[in-house]
Write a protein that holds these residues in place. Structure first.
Motif, PDB file in Angstrom:
ATOM      1  N   ILE A  37       5.133  10.841  -5.109  1.00 12.77           N
ATOM      2  CA  ILE A  37       4.273   9.678  -5.348  1.00 12.77           C
ATOM      3  C   ILE A  37       4.898   8.407  -4.779  1.00 12.77           C
ATOM      4  CG2 ILE A  37       3.304   8.199  -7.156  1.00 12.77           C
ATOM      5  CD1 ILE A  37       2.844  10.653  -8.833  1.00 12.77           C
ATOM      6  N   GLN A  38       6.207   8.245  -4.974  1.00 14.82           N
ATOM      7  CA  GLN A  38       6.875   7.071  -4.410  1.00 14.82           C
ATOM      8  C   GLN A  38       6.749   7.043  -2.895  1.00 14.82           C
ATOM      9  OE1 GLN A  38      10.730   7.686  -6.304  1.00 14.82           O
ATOM     10  NE2 GLN A  38      10.492   5.798  -7.468  1.00 14.82           N
ATOM     11  N   SER A  39       6.896   8.206  -2.273  1.00 14.23           N
ATOM     12  CA  SER A  39       6.759   8.265  -0.813  1.00 14.23           C
ATOM     13  C   SER A  39       5.334   7.929  -0.396  1.00 14.23           C
ATOM     14  CB  SER A  39       7.139   9.665  -0.311  1.00 14.23           C
ATOM     15  OG  SER A  39       8.486   9.956  -0.611  1.00 14.23           O
ATOM     16  N   ARG A  40       4.355   8.464  -1.130  1.00 14.49           N
ATOM     17  CA  ARG A  40       2.956   8.170  -0.792  1.00 14.49           C
ATOM     18  C   ARG A  40       2.660   6.683  -0.927  1.00 14.49           C
ATOM     19  NH1 ARG A  40       1.523  13.210  -3.468  1.00 14.49           N
ATOM     20  NH2 ARG A  40       0.995  12.096  -5.388  1.00 14.49           N
ATOM     21  N   ILE A  41       3.182   6.073  -1.985  1.00 15.17           N
ATOM     22  CA  ILE A  41       2.892   4.659  -2.219  1.00 15.17           C
ATOM     23  C   ILE A  41       3.615   3.775  -1.206  1.00 15.17           C
ATOM     24  CG2 ILE A  41       3.328   2.766  -3.853  1.00 15.17           C
ATOM     25  CD1 ILE A  41       2.519   4.643  -6.072  1.00 15.17           C
ATOM     26  N   GLU A  42       4.875   4.110  -0.912  1.00 16.87           N
ATOM     27  CA  GLU A  42       5.607   3.311   0.084  1.00 16.87           C
ATOM     28  C   GLU A  42       4.954   3.396   1.462  1.00 16.87           C
ATOM     29  OE1 GLU A  42       8.170   1.294  -0.148  1.00 16.87           O
ATOM     30  OE2 GLU A  42       8.565   1.559  -2.274  1.00 16.87           O
ATOM     31  N   GLY A  43       4.502   4.601   1.828  1.00 16.18           N
ATOM     32  CA  GLY A  43       3.925   4.769   3.163  1.00 16.18           C
ATOM     33  C   GLY A  43       2.426   4.572   3.233  1.00 16.18           C
ATOM     34  N   GLY A  44       1.739   4.529   2.080  1.00 15.69           N
ATOM     35  CA  GLY A  44       0.292   4.366   2.073  1.00 15.69           C
ATOM     36  C   GLY A  44      -0.141   3.001   1.597  1.00 15.69           C
ATOM     37  N   PRO A  45      -0.274   2.799   0.277  1.00 13.37           N
ATOM     38  CA  PRO A  45      -0.743   1.504  -0.236  1.00 13.37           C
ATOM     39  C   PRO A  45       0.094   0.311   0.223  1.00 13.37           C
ATOM     40  CG  PRO A  45      -0.794   3.154  -1.965  1.00 13.37           C
ATOM     41  CD  PRO A  45      -0.116   3.792  -0.805  1.00 13.37           C
ATOM     42  N   LYS A  46       1.421   0.461   0.250  1.00 16.53           N
ATOM     43  CA  LYS A  46       2.231  -0.681   0.687  1.00 16.53           C
ATOM     44  C   LYS A  46       2.031  -0.985   2.169  1.00 16.53           C
ATOM     45  CE  LYS A  46       5.847  -0.879  -2.799  1.00 16.53           C
ATOM     46  NZ  LYS A  46       7.306  -0.998  -3.075  1.00 16.53           N
ATOM     47  N   ALA A  47       1.815   0.067   2.961  1.00 18.81           N
ATOM     48  CA  ALA A  47       1.504  -0.168   4.381  1.00 18.81           C
ATOM     49  C   ALA A  47       0.153  -0.853   4.522  1.00 18.81           C
ATOM     50  CB  ALA A  47       1.516   1.165   5.130  1.00 18.81           C
ATOM     51  N   LEU A  48      -0.831  -0.385   3.741  1.00 21.08           N
ATOM     52  CA  LEU A  48      -2.142  -1.051   3.766  1.00 21.08           C
ATOM     53  C   LEU A  48      -2.042  -2.481   3.267  1.00 21.08           C
ATOM     54  CD1 LEU A  48      -4.449   1.804   2.429  1.00 21.08           C
ATOM     55  CD2 LEU A  48      -4.310   0.914   4.757  1.00 21.08           C
ATOM     56  N   GLY A  49      -1.066  -2.730   2.375  1.00 21.85           N
ATOM     57  CA  GLY A  49      -0.840  -4.090   1.905  1.00 21.85           C
ATOM     58  C   GLY A  49      -0.415  -5.031   3.006  1.00 21.85           C
ATOM     59  N   SER A  50       0.120  -4.507   4.092  1.00 23.26           N
ATOM     60  CA  SER A  50       0.437  -5.327   5.271  1.00 23.26           C
ATOM     61  C   SER A  50      -0.731  -5.399   6.245  1.00 23.26           C
ATOM     62  CB  SER A  50       1.665  -4.755   5.994  1.00 23.26           C
ATOM     63  OG  SER A  50       2.818  -4.868   5.218  1.00 23.26           O
ATOM     64  N   ILE A  51      -1.444  -4.269   6.372  1.00 22.08           N
ATOM     65  CA  ILE A  51      -2.525  -4.219   7.356  1.00 22.08           C
ATOM     66  C   ILE A  51      -3.725  -5.054   6.916  1.00 22.08           C
ATOM     67  CG2 ILE A  51      -4.183  -2.688   8.486  1.00 22.08           C
ATOM     68  CD1 ILE A  51      -2.062  -0.467   8.277  1.00 22.08           C
ATOM     69  N   LEU A  52      -4.157  -4.903   5.677  1.00 24.41           N
ATOM     70  CA  LEU A  52      -5.365  -5.575   5.202  1.00 24.41           C
ATOM     71  C   LEU A  52      -5.276  -7.102   5.287  1.00 24.41           C
ATOM     72  CD1 LEU A  52      -6.386  -3.344   2.161  1.00 24.41           C
ATOM     73  CD2 LEU A  52      -7.356  -3.386   4.465  1.00 24.41           C
ATOM     74  N   PRO A  53      -4.198  -7.722   4.788  1.00 24.75           N
ATOM     75  CA  PRO A  53      -4.141  -9.179   4.941  1.00 24.75           C
ATOM     76  C   PRO A  53      -4.012  -9.601   6.401  1.00 24.75           C
ATOM     77  CG  PRO A  53      -2.064  -8.365   4.065  1.00 24.75           C
ATOM     78  CD  PRO A  53      -3.035  -7.231   4.024  1.00 24.75           C
ATOM     79  N   GLY A  54      -3.350  -8.743   7.206  1.00 25.15           N
ATOM     80  CA  GLY A  54      -3.253  -9.058   8.629  1.00 25.15           C
ATOM     81  C   GLY A  54      -4.622  -9.100   9.286  1.00 25.15           C
ATOM     82  N   VAL A  55      -5.450  -8.071   8.999  1.00 28.90           N
ATOM     83  CA  VAL A  55      -6.810  -8.038   9.554  1.00 28.90           C
ATOM     84  C   VAL A  55      -7.621  -9.214   9.025  1.00 28.90           C
ATOM     85  CG1 VAL A  55      -8.953  -6.720   9.604  1.00 28.90           C
ATOM     86  CG2 VAL A  55      -6.758  -5.539   9.872  1.00 28.90           C
ATOM     87  N   LEU A  56      -7.540  -9.459   7.735  1.00 30.26           N
ATOM     88  CA  LEU A  56      -8.307 -10.539   7.118  1.00 30.26           C
ATOM     89  C   LEU A  56      -7.915 -11.894   7.696  1.00 30.26           C
ATOM     90  CD1 LEU A  56     -10.373 -11.238   4.896  1.00 30.26           C
ATOM     91  CD2 LEU A  56      -8.452 -11.453   3.309  1.00 30.26           C
ATOM     92  N   LEU A  57      -6.612 -12.116   7.807  1.00 33.43           N
ATOM     93  CA  LEU A  57      -6.149 -13.403   8.335  1.00 33.43           C
ATOM     94  C   LEU A  57      -6.471 -13.547   9.823  1.00 33.43           C
ATOM     95  CD1 LEU A  57      -2.701 -13.583   6.519  1.00 33.43           C
ATOM     96  CD2 LEU A  57      -4.665 -15.072   6.123  1.00 33.43           C
ATOM     97  N   LEU A  58      -6.407 -12.447  10.558  1.00 33.84           N
ATOM     98  CA  LEU A  58      -6.740 -12.503  11.981  1.00 33.84           C
ATOM     99  C   LEU A  58      -8.194 -12.916  12.176  1.00 33.84           C
ATOM    100  CD1 LEU A  58      -5.631 -11.917  14.837  1.00 33.84           C
ATOM    101  CD2 LEU A  58      -6.534  -9.602  14.600  1.00 33.84           C
TER     102      LEU A  58
END
Length: 852
Positions: free
Chosen positions: A365-386
């Protein structure tokens, strides 16, 4: 000169944890320095070489990179062991950073700086998987809750030194050279983590999950619920989302004020250095107090609430006055929250949320969260701000209002995860102690009811003749048949058999009297409760009558001259019968003067799911305070007798006394608040299992209401005896006594509060600890009604003062038939303390433990 125990107490460490904690603190120190130098230099290089519009692209790229790494890690977790995967990750981080530094020094291309800036997220990703997952396996649940924040103090100290030294270092080296220093620290991190893996290999070694096992059904209690994992993922995503979003606004405003790269790097170093200083203060003085008082929920909700406040003020101010220096200060305050509060409180608390999950599943679960939701936590604001920054009409103030809506959602999820966390804790306890949990639903306190015998077809007259037979077997058969004959006057013949000289006949008559259910026989049944030989049989007979006997049994309880032990036995019987009559009986006796009777009363009230009324609450709270005070006293005694070995008889007696009192405390809590979790905690809290105990303490902290948490929780927390006494001193102050004085204190303790066994063991210890003459206290105890106490006092008196024992012995011999004289005569023939009743009981207890 500092004593080790004083240092441990200040750092909230327990004995034996120092070396292990030191390894993780040193690792976090090295990694903190590497991350700080890498972040300050790469951020400065990026901002100087790229404009604000490319910052969202960097966020999207870093999130995508971490997401791809996460997919790779999840694949490796299925194929390789925990240690091997972590080794791959550390090697990848080390080699990739070295390669990028080599490329930056040879190519001098600004896009290398772009990639270096992305690698900040790679740092965080790999550190999160290797460091937190390793610490979560090395430390149990209780240690994780207490130590995870502390072991990252090395990271904080390194951040302080690194960030604050950046302006000074830049006077001697360039910004690019800071990356080389970060690489050196990273090499040291890899070496130290390799050593940690070798030292704790048994705890860290797990085989990869096989595809077959993965497809098999798994018990729900052994897995994290989907909703709990989803909430963990959402909080992880929103934390990174908030960090990226605020980082963008903070970075844009910082670049406008500090356009020069050295000047900007110096500002960032100073700002984040101050954040690290505040973080260190929080970790050292606030975190444990906050978590102890408000549990993990405080650490989870604090960050979104703090950001909600700062951004609300910032958005309103920006609307009225624009993006002035005060608006920048409010954004900087939010960035400060994301540095200090997130790292010192929220991140350790978030990691504790994983602890109730089984270790193998936890890693996945830690691996999934580090590589999934936390990665999306960088992508989503990046797309939104762009998208948003492409419109010139949208300002930073507008972005603030958008973030407020996200913060509200974040706060709601943080509050809602509390219920899921408690449910996961319950599942963890059940998973870790299934057998013990099954015992918590068995409320049988006496014995099973007697089975009904089959009635024969003999005539009633034949039964009567058998009852007068000279053969005991005939009389026993007659008693049984009379009990199930159905004839009204059968009870008159049973009355005679109830006093038969043959025990087997009398026991058969007792069981038959219960089966006949005639009120005329009940007083005879009650009388047999006072006879040790027939008490068990009489108990089974009375239980077979059912709750109809309760009013008569209640009168017997009140009118007969019964001992406290006999009264407690009767209360236990009524408790087992249950029903409205039993509840009325128990409620009328919540203030009974004998402690062991009150204990049975509250056990019964809990069994019958009774919740204290408004009028009963003050009495129950008073009882709870008395029992908590007794536990505090036992803790003080345990601390004063710390010179004894852990398995010394006196220590075992104190431990048994605590184990006797603990269920009463939780019965009182259950009666007060009607929470069935207290039953589960009561059954398991005294078990010698660190994992279970850690779960239970956390479950207890979520279940206890505020009015009693301050007095109850410290007694079960994973802290030293001295710290428990310190936290309990407000309500129950205790004296520190020398060993002999503490033994005297135990011996003189109110007999209604503690068991004779503990007093007898303490008296026997006077054989060793007798700097002062114990004759007076021994003579006083030879007249005790408890045989163990009187016998032990006689023996110790004989050993330490034979003259006084002889005088007392001769005096008692002048009293024919005296119970004390008989006991003194028996002790006079003892050759060693092994012949004492208290010593024989200890031997039996040890043999029973070894057999089980």
């Amino acid at each position: 000169m500092f004593r080790r125990d004083a240092v441990y107490r200040f750092l909230n460490l327990q004995s034996g944890e120092g070396k292990t904690v030191l390894l993780f603190v040193v690792y976090s120190l090295l990694m903190g320095g590497a991350v700080a130098l890498f972040f300050a230099s790469t951020t400065s290089l990026f901002l100087v070489n790229f404009d604000r519009n490319q910052l969202p692209m960097a966020f999207i790229a870093s999130g995508s990179l971490v997401y791809a790494l996460g997919l790779g890690v999840r694949y490796l977790r299925r194929k390789a062991s925990f240690l091997r995967v972590n080794g791959y990750l550390l090697a990848f981080m080390l080699l990739s950073v070295a390669g990028l530094l080599l490329a930056s020094s040879t190519l001098h291309n600004k896009w290398v700086y772009f990639v270096l800036y992305l690698w900040n997220r790679v740092f965080v990703f790999i550190h999160g998987i290797t460091f937190w997952a390793t610490a979560g396996r090395v430390f149990n649940f209780g240690q994780s809750k207490r130590l995870l924040s502390f072991i990252t103090t090395g990271d904080v100290i390194a951040s302080i030194l690194s960030y604050l030294s950046v302006p000074l270092l830049l006077t001697f080296v360039s910004t690019d050279d800071l990356l080389v220093l970060a690489l050196v620290l990273l090499v040291l991190c890899a070496l130290l983590m390799t050593y940690i893996y070798k030292r704790f290999q048994p705890k860290l070694t797990t085989a990869p999950s096989s595809p077959v096992a993965a497809t098999q059904p798994v018990e729900t209690s052994a897995m994290a619920s989907r909703s709990y994992e989803s909430m963990l993922a959402i909080i992880a995503l929103l934390t990174v989302f908030g960090l990226i979003y605020v980082e963008f606004m903070f970075t844009v405003l910082s670049k406008e004020i500090f356009p020069n790269k050295e000047l900007l790097a110096g500002f960032l170093g100073t700002f984040f250095g101050i954040c690290a200083v505040i973080e260190l203060i929080i970790k050292s003085f606030l975190y444990n107090r906050l978590i102890s008082a408000y549990s993990i929920r405080a650490g989870i909700v604090l960050l979104p609430i703090a950001l909600l406040i700062s951004y609300t003020v910032g958005a309103v101010y920006g609307t009225l006055y624009g993006t002035t220096s005060l608006f920048f200060a409010l954004i900087a305050l939010s960035r400060f929250f994301l540095s200090s509060i997130r790292r010192s409180i929220s991140e350790p608390a978030f990691q504790v949320l994983f602890q109730p999950i089984p270790s193998a599943e936890r890693t996945l679960i830690q691996s999934r969260i580090e590589g999934g939701p936390k990665a999306l936590g960088s992508i989503l604001p990046g797309v939104l701000l762009l998208i948003l920054t492409s419109f010139s009409a949208i300002t930073l103030v507008h972005l603030s209002y958008l973030f407020l809506a996200i913060l509200v959602f974040w706060a709601v999820v943080s509050f809602r995860i509390q219920a899921e966390y408690r449910a996961t804790l319950n599942a963890a306890v059940i998973r870790s102690a299934t057998l013990a949990y099954k015992n918590t639903i068995d409320h049988t306190t006496i014995r099973p009811k007697a089975e009904r015998s089959l009635s024969s077809a003999q005539a009633f007259s034949s039964m009567v003749r058998l009852a007068e037979s000279d053969n005991p077997d005939d009389r026993a058969l007659a008693a049984t048949e009379l009990g199930y004959s159905g004839r009204y006057y059968a009870y008159t013949h049973l009355q005679t058999l109830l006093y038969d000289e043959n025990p087997a006949v009398r026991k058969a008559a007792l069981l038959a009297s219960g089966a006949l259910r005639k009120p005329e026989l009940w007083p005879r049944l009650f009388e047999h409760l006072l006879n040790e030989t027939y008490r068990d049989t009489a108990t089974s007979a009375i239980l077979s009558v059912g709750d109809a006997v309760i009013p008569a049994l209640a009168r017997f309880f009140s009118q007969a001259n019964l001992s406290g032990k006999q009264q407690a036995h009767i209360v236990g019987m009524i408790n087992e019968m249950g029903g409205d009559a039993a509840l009325r009986f128990l409620r009328a006796r919540i203030n009974h003067p004998v402690q062991i009777v009150r204990d049975k009363v509250f056990e019964g009230l809990n069994h019958l799911n009774h919740r204290a009324t408004v009028l009963e609450r003050p009495h129950v709270l008073l009882q709870l305070d008395e029992q908590v005070g007794l536990l505090v006293w036992l803790t003080a005694a345990r601390l004063d007798l710390d010179a004894y070995p852990r398995n010394a008889p006196i220590i075992n007696a104190l431990r048994n006394e605590k184990n006797r009192i603990v269920p009463t405390v939780f019965n009182l809590l259950a009666t007060l608040y009607g929470d069935n979790r207290f039953d589960l905690i009561s059954q398991l809290i005294t078990q010698k299992n660190d994992e279970i105990k850690g779960y239970l303490i956390e479950l207890l902290s979520t279940a206890l209401p505020e009015e009693v948490k301050g007095s109850v929780l410290p007694l079960f927390s994973d802290i030293s005896f001295a710290e428990r006494l310190r936290r309990s001193a407000v309500n129950h102050p205790q004296q520190q006594l020398m060993v002999e004085a503490r033994l005297h204190d135990i011996i003189n303790k109110d007999f209604n509060k503690i068991t004779p066994e503990l007093k007898a063991v303490a008296i026997r210890e006077l054989l060793v600890w007798h700097e002062t003459d114990p004759t007076a206290i021994l003579v006083a105890n030879v007249s005790s009604s408890a045989e163990q106490i009187a016998e032990t006092a006689f023996f110790v008196l004989k050993e330490l003062n034979p003259t006084r024992f002889g005088e007392l012995y001769r005096l008692l011999q002048l009293q024919p038939g005296s119970e004390r004289g008989r006991l003194a005569s028996r002790v006079a023939g003892f050759r060693s303390e092994a012949e004492l009743l208290v010593s024989r009981n200890e031997t039996v207890a040890v043999e029973e433990v070894s057999v089980t």
